[in-house]
Design a protein around this motif. Structure first.
Motif, PDB file in Angstrom:
ATOM      1  N   MET A 190     -31.234  55.881  -6.023  1.00 28.62           N
ATOM      2  CA  MET A 190     -29.900  55.298  -5.938  1.00 28.62           C
ATOM      3  C   MET A 190     -28.883  56.435  -5.823  1.00 28.62           C
ATOM      4  SD  MET A 190     -27.988  52.686  -8.610  1.00 28.62           S
ATOM      5  CE  MET A 190     -29.111  51.336  -8.366  1.00 28.62           C
ATOM      6  N   ASP A 191     -28.014  56.364  -4.834  1.00 31.70           N
ATOM      7  CA  ASP A 191     -27.004  57.397  -4.650  1.00 31.70           C
ATOM      8  C   ASP A 191     -25.717  57.026  -5.389  1.00 31.70           C
ATOM      9  OD1 ASP A 191     -25.983  55.369  -3.090  1.00 31.70           O
ATOM     10  OD2 ASP A 191     -25.810  56.552  -1.266  1.00 31.70           O
ATOM     11  N   ILE A 192     -24.744  57.929  -5.329  1.00 29.26           N
ATOM     12  CA  ILE A 192     -23.492  57.731  -6.066  1.00 29.26           C
ATOM     13  C   ILE A 192     -22.781  56.446  -5.635  1.00 29.26           C
ATOM     14  CG2 ILE A 192     -22.074  59.161  -4.530  1.00 29.26           C
ATOM     15  CD1 ILE A 192     -20.662  60.185  -7.071  1.00 29.26           C
ATOM     16  N   PHE A 193     -22.721  56.190  -4.326  1.00 34.92           N
ATOM     17  CA  PHE A 193     -22.050  54.991  -3.840  1.00 34.92           C
ATOM     18  C   PHE A 193     -22.725  53.738  -4.382  1.00 34.92           C
ATOM     19  CE2 PHE A 193     -21.934  51.484  -0.776  1.00 34.92           C
ATOM     20  CZ  PHE A 193     -20.579  51.178  -0.832  1.00 34.92           C
ATOM     21  N   SER A 194     -24.029  53.679  -4.287  1.00 27.81           N
ATOM     22  CA  SER A 194     -24.770  52.493  -4.742  1.00 27.81           C
ATOM     23  C   SER A 194     -24.574  52.253  -6.234  1.00 27.81           C
ATOM     24  CB  SER A 194     -26.264  52.659  -4.447  1.00 27.81           C
ATOM     25  OG  SER A 194     -26.464  52.849  -3.071  1.00 27.81           O
ATOM     26  N   ALA A 195     -24.689  53.326  -7.008  1.00 27.83           N
ATOM     27  CA  ALA A 195     -24.547  53.210  -8.461  1.00 27.83           C
ATOM     28  C   ALA A 195     -23.138  52.760  -8.843  1.00 27.83           C
ATOM     29  CB  ALA A 195     -24.878  54.541  -9.125  1.00 27.83           C
ATOM     30  N   ARG A 196     -22.144  53.337  -8.190  1.00 29.67           N
ATOM     31  CA  ARG A 196     -20.765  52.981  -8.531  1.00 29.67           C
ATOM     32  C   ARG A 196     -20.388  51.601  -7.994  1.00 29.67           C
ATOM     33  NH1 ARG A 196     -17.152  58.504  -8.550  1.00 29.67           N
ATOM     34  NH2 ARG A 196     -18.229  59.428 -10.330  1.00 29.67           N
ATOM     35  N   LEU A 197     -20.970  51.209  -6.882  1.00 27.03           N
ATOM     36  CA  LEU A 197     -20.723  49.855  -6.367  1.00 27.03           C
ATOM     37  C   LEU A 197     -21.225  48.832  -7.383  1.00 27.03           C
ATOM     38  CD1 LEU A 197     -19.756  48.088  -3.986  1.00 27.03           C
ATOM     39  CD2 LEU A 197     -22.087  48.254  -3.063  1.00 27.03           C
ATOM     40  N   LYS A 198     -22.443  49.038  -7.870  1.00 31.04           N
ATOM     41  CA  LYS A 198     -23.010  48.130  -8.867  1.00 31.04           C
ATOM     42  C   LYS A 198     -22.193  48.168 -10.160  1.00 31.04           C
ATOM     43  CE  LYS A 198     -27.198  47.075 -11.436  1.00 31.04           C
ATOM     44  NZ  LYS A 198     -28.590  47.410 -11.683  1.00 31.04           N
ATOM     45  N   PHE A 199     -21.837  49.363 -10.627  1.00 29.93           N
ATOM     46  CA  PHE A 199     -21.040  49.538 -11.844  1.00 29.93           C
ATOM     47  C   PHE A 199     -19.719  48.767 -11.731  1.00 29.93           C
ATOM     48  CE2 PHE A 199     -17.554  52.072 -13.764  1.00 29.93           C
ATOM     49  CZ  PHE A 199     -17.908  52.009 -15.096  1.00 29.93           C
ATOM     50  N   THR A 200     -19.055  48.926 -10.608  1.00 29.75           N
ATOM     51  CA  THR A 200     -17.751  48.296 -10.407  1.00 29.75           C
ATOM     52  C   THR A 200     -17.880  46.785 -10.269  1.00 29.75           C
ATOM     53  OG1 THR A 200     -17.015  50.331  -9.329  1.00 29.75           O
ATOM     54  CG2 THR A 200     -15.653  48.388  -9.015  1.00 29.75           C
ATOM     55  N   ARG A 201     -18.912  46.332  -9.580  1.00 28.82           N
ATOM     56  CA  ARG A 201     -19.127  44.885  -9.450  1.00 28.82           C
ATOM     57  C   ARG A 201     -19.380  44.265 -10.817  1.00 28.82           C
ATOM     58  NH1 ARG A 201     -23.410  42.062  -9.947  1.00 28.82           N
ATOM     59  NH2 ARG A 201     -24.867  43.767  -9.591  1.00 28.82           N
ATOM     60  N   GLU A 202     -20.241  44.891 -11.607  1.00 27.30           N
ATOM     61  CA  GLU A 202     -20.539  44.363 -12.942  1.00 27.30           C
ATOM     62  C   GLU A 202     -19.308  44.400 -13.840  1.00 27.30           C
ATOM     63  OE1 GLU A 202     -23.910  46.765 -14.091  1.00 27.30           O
ATOM     64  OE2 GLU A 202     -25.333  45.374 -13.148  1.00 27.30           O
ATOM     65  N   LYS A 203     -18.517  45.464 -13.725  1.00 34.84           N
ATOM     66  CA  LYS A 203     -17.284  45.575 -14.501  1.00 34.84           C
ATOM     67  C   LYS A 203     -16.310  44.456 -14.110  1.00 34.84           C
ATOM     68  CE  LYS A 203     -14.361  48.796 -13.580  1.00 34.84           C
ATOM     69  NZ  LYS A 203     -13.590  49.981 -13.328  1.00 34.84           N
ATOM     70  N   SER A 204     -16.352  44.046 -12.842  1.00 31.34           N
ATOM     71  CA  SER A 204     -15.492  42.964 -12.345  1.00 31.34           C
ATOM     72  C   SER A 204     -16.059  41.584 -12.651  1.00 31.34           C
ATOM     73  CB  SER A 204     -15.298  43.103 -10.834  1.00 31.34           C
ATOM     74  OG  SER A 204     -14.687  44.317 -10.520  1.00 31.34           O
ATOM     75  N   LYS A 205     -17.251  41.558 -13.274  1.00 36.03           N
ATOM     76  CA  LYS A 205     -17.924  40.299 -13.644  1.00 36.03           C
ATOM     77  C   LYS A 205     -18.182  39.388 -12.432  1.00 36.03           C
ATOM     78  CE  LYS A 205     -16.325  40.096 -18.446  1.00 36.03           C
ATOM     79  NZ  LYS A 205     -15.995  41.401 -18.754  1.00 36.03           N
ATOM     80  N   LEU A 206     -18.624  40.025 -11.352  1.00 34.90           N
ATOM     81  CA  LEU A 206     -18.976  39.297 -10.139  1.00 34.90           C
ATOM     82  C   LEU A 206     -20.479  39.432  -9.893  1.00 34.90           C
ATOM     83  CD1 LEU A 206     -16.083  40.523  -7.803  1.00 34.90           C
ATOM     84  CD2 LEU A 206     -16.333  38.223  -8.756  1.00 34.90           C
ATOM     85  N   SER A 207     -21.055  38.406  -9.311  1.00 37.54           N
ATOM     86  CA  SER A 207     -22.475  38.477  -8.963  1.00 37.54           C
ATOM     87  C   SER A 207     -22.625  39.121  -7.588  1.00 37.54           C
ATOM     88  CB  SER A 207     -23.090  37.072  -8.940  1.00 37.54           C
ATOM     89  OG  SER A 207     -22.573  36.332  -7.847  1.00 37.54           O
ATOM     90  N   GLN A 208     -23.845  39.567  -7.292  1.00 37.54           N
ATOM     91  CA  GLN A 208     -24.100  40.124  -5.968  1.00 37.54           C
ATOM     92  C   GLN A 208     -23.806  39.083  -4.898  1.00 37.54           C
ATOM     93  OE1 GLN A 208     -28.138  41.587  -5.856  1.00 37.54           O
ATOM     94  NE2 GLN A 208     -27.516  43.615  -6.583  1.00 37.54           N
ATOM     95  N   LYS A 209     -24.182  37.843  -5.176  1.00 34.34           N
ATOM     96  CA  LYS A 209     -23.973  36.762  -4.212  1.00 34.34           C
ATOM     97  C   LYS A 209     -22.479  36.557  -3.927  1.00 34.34           C
ATOM     98  CE  LYS A 209     -25.000  31.924  -3.314  1.00 34.34           C
ATOM     99  NZ  LYS A 209     -25.451  30.654  -3.842  1.00 34.34           N
ATOM    100  N   GLU A 210     -21.667  36.588  -4.975  1.00 37.81           N
ATOM    101  CA  GLU A 210     -20.224  36.396  -4.789  1.00 37.81           C
ATOM    102  C   GLU A 210     -19.618  37.499  -3.932  1.00 37.81           C
ATOM    103  OE1 GLU A 210     -18.728  34.193  -8.868  1.00 37.81           O
ATOM    104  OE2 GLU A 210     -19.421  36.273  -9.017  1.00 37.81           O
ATOM    105  N   VAL A 211     -19.970  38.741  -4.215  1.00 41.47           N
ATOM    106  CA  VAL A 211     -19.429  39.857  -3.432  1.00 41.47           C
ATOM    107  C   VAL A 211     -19.946  39.779  -2.005  1.00 41.47           C
ATOM    108  CG1 VAL A 211     -19.286  42.378  -3.206  1.00 41.47           C
ATOM    109  CG2 VAL A 211     -19.133  41.325  -5.466  1.00 41.47           C
ATOM    110  N   ALA A 212     -21.216  39.452  -1.851  1.00 41.25           N
ATOM    111  CA  ALA A 212     -21.801  39.331  -0.509  1.00 41.25           C
ATOM    112  C   ALA A 212     -21.030  38.305   0.318  1.00 41.25           C
ATOM    113  CB  ALA A 212     -23.277  38.939  -0.608  1.00 41.25           C
ATOM    114  N   GLU A 213     -20.717  37.162  -0.266  1.00 48.63           N
ATOM    115  CA  GLU A 213     -19.949  36.133   0.446  1.00 48.63           C
ATOM    116  C   GLU A 213     -18.558  36.633   0.822  1.00 48.63           C
ATOM    117  OE1 GLU A 213     -19.998  32.669  -2.095  1.00 48.63           O
ATOM    118  OE2 GLU A 213     -22.134  32.308  -1.721  1.00 48.63           O
ATOM    119  N   MET A 214     -17.929  37.367  -0.086  1.00 46.35           N
ATOM    120  CA  MET A 214     -16.565  37.861   0.173  1.00 46.35           C
ATOM    121  C   MET A 214     -16.509  38.872   1.310  1.00 46.35           C
ATOM    122  SD  MET A 214     -14.935  38.383  -3.585  1.00 46.35           S
ATOM    123  CE  MET A 214     -15.551  37.423  -4.946  1.00 46.35           C
ATOM    124  N   VAL A 215     -17.578  39.648   1.474  1.00 43.43           N
ATOM    125  CA  VAL A 215     -17.594  40.653   2.546  1.00 43.43           C
ATOM    126  C   VAL A 215     -18.331  40.172   3.790  1.00 43.43           C
ATOM    127  CG1 VAL A 215     -17.323  42.615   0.995  1.00 43.43           C
ATOM    128  CG2 VAL A 215     -19.624  41.887   1.649  1.00 43.43           C
TER     129      VAL A 215
END
Length: 180
Positions: free
Chosen positions: A1-26
């Motif tokens: 896992m690279d810095i971008f991947s780790a921080r993307l996951k960290f930030t998504r979890e901090k925002s209390k969003l699921s992967q599915k929710e973010v995927a739909e938004m983008v």
């Protein structure tokens, strides 16, 4: 896992969003987005540009250009504000003590001036103690939070920790001088 991947996951979890929710938004499939967090896929520029508004975090942080996310920046700014406020208060106490030392003993208001200055100095010292307590709490929260940020550079963490400790020691020494 690279810095971008780790921080993307960290930030998504901090925002209390699921992967599915973010995927739909983008506009991605949940599987495609999951690959971004695993580091097996890179985002298109258009998708990368959407993350700041969705996750309330800068691309500079996500990409590792900056070590501080918005929460760490708030802690740091509040900490520096308190350190500055304490230093300004100590400077004002110093000025009052200088005024007291340079007061003309032959003037008729000297006694009242001394009593007034001493009272003001005591009020300022009480304020400094209260601000120091708040500053210490913020410092602990900030350093504890920084430990949770993925891929924060050791140099950044060490610098912040060292600077916070040096600042505290300097202020405590100044404060001790004025309490005498």
């Amino acid at each position: 896992m690279d810095i971008f991947s780790a921080r993307l996951k960290f930030t998504r979890e901090k925002s209390k969003l699921s992967q599915k929710e973010v995927a739909e938004m983008v506009g991605m499939s949940p599987q495609g987005y999951g690959k971004l967090e695993l580091g097996t896929r890179e985002p298109k520029l258009e998708v990368l540009a959407m993350f700041p508004s969705i996750l309330n975090e800068s691309t500079d942080f996500l990409l590792g250009v900056r070590d501080f996310d918005t929460k760490a920046t708030r802690y740091y700014d509040e900490y520096i504000h308190l350190v500055t406020k304490i230093q300004m208060t100590i400077n004002r106490i110093n000025e009052l003590k200088e005024e007291k030392l340079s007061a003309d003993p032959n003037s008729g208001t000297t006694g009242m001036f001394f009593a007034s200055n001493d009272h003001i100095v005591r009020i300022y010292l009480d304020g400094v103690s209260s601000d120091e307590d708040r500053k210490e709490k913020i410092k602990k929260r900030m350093l504890s939070y920084l430990e949770t940020i993925p891929y924060i550079s050791t140099e950044t963490f060490d610098y912040i920790n060292k600077r916070a400790n040096e600042t505290v020691e300097a202020l405590i020494n100044e404060h001790k001088k004025f309490k005498r």
